[in-house]
Design an enzyme around this catalytic site. Structure first.
Site, PDB file in Angstrom:
ATOM      1  CG  ASP A  60      -1.798  -0.823   1.250  1.00 49.89           C
ATOM      2  OD1 ASP A  60      -2.125  -1.529   0.175  1.00 49.89           O
ATOM      3  OD2 ASP A  60      -2.672  -1.129   2.406  1.00 49.89           O
ATOM      4  CE  LYS A  61       0.104   8.621  -0.876  1.00 52.14           C
ATOM      5  NZ  LYS A  61      -0.991   9.641  -1.144  1.00 52.14           N
TER       6      LYS A  61
END
Length: 233
Positions: A60-61
């Site tokens: 995930d970012k």
């Protein structure tokens, strides 16, 4: 982020594979909103090869830590096979709000997209895909717990949804937890280590990423010394 900053985050390198310490806040792949992503920096990780490396999995970012890249198509194919067979072991550290009463356990809850409009938002759904996470407590503080998470399956947002569903959301999670969308403490989820059985006649390659700056204070509060050095395989 400059190219040399990405290179400085290299944790492991051999003829087939790279492992970098992805910073929190940097998306791996381009999205509909545009902006800087790791994809824009892959040329700086060629190290003399004619092609840029390819990412072998996703983070995930807002998740930091170990990210595996294959250095050429055959290497990517080999890594994809290992991931498909579930032979790559990934361990995450998370600081959660509250925490479980037990010291270790499993979370076995199927997951499905929350709505067609936001396919990457997930929810617990009996009709969803089987999803299994193993966990154990590493340390505790007032109102917080440091847990080690091992995702046996690899569903989107699995660790974040599983922890929230069990009543101890990951600190700094603005989607599944109580953190504000802006100006929060940052998602306290870190891909701490990977173990990759890349070579048939050699032991698995173990790589560890140091605890990121935004997590160190609370990790230390839970009684664990964050440390600064990573294993270089």
């Amino acid at each position: 982020m400059k190219a040399e900053e990405i290179v400085s985050r290299l944790l492991y390198r051999d003829a087939l594979m790279l492992v970098i310490d992805k910073p929190a806040g940097l998306p791996v792949h381009p999205g509909p909103k545009g902006g800087e992503t790791l994809f824009h920096h892959l040329d700086s990780l060629r190290f003399g090869l004619p092609r840029r490396p390819e990412v072998a999995h996703r983070l995930d970012k807002d998740t930091s830590g170990c990210l595996i890249l294959g250095r050429h198509p055959k290497a990517v194919a080999r890594l994809n096979e290992l991931f498909r067979k579930g032979e790559v072991d990934k361990l995450y550290w998370a600081v959660v709000e509250g925490g479980p009463e037990a010291e270790e356990g499993e979370i076995d809850l199927p997951l499905a997209p929350k709505s067609p409009d936001r396919g990457w938002w997930m929810k617990v759904d009996p009709k969803g895909q089987p999803s299994l996470t193993k966990w154990r407590v590493l340390g505790r503080a007032e109102g917080l717990t440091l847990v080690e998470l091992c995702p046996v399956t690899g569903r989107t947002h699995q660790l974040r949804v599983h922890c929230a569903a069990m009543g101890f959301p990951i600190l700094g999670d603005p989607i599944y937890g109580s953190a504000p969308r802006f100006h929060g403490p940052g998602l306290h989820l870190h891909a701490r280590s990977v173990s990759v059985p890349l070579y048939l006649k050699k032991p698995p390659i173990l790589v560890e990423a140091p605890v990121p700056e935004h997590m160190r204070e609370r990790v230390a509060a839970c009684g664990v010394v964050p440390g600064g050095a990573a294993e270089l395989g």
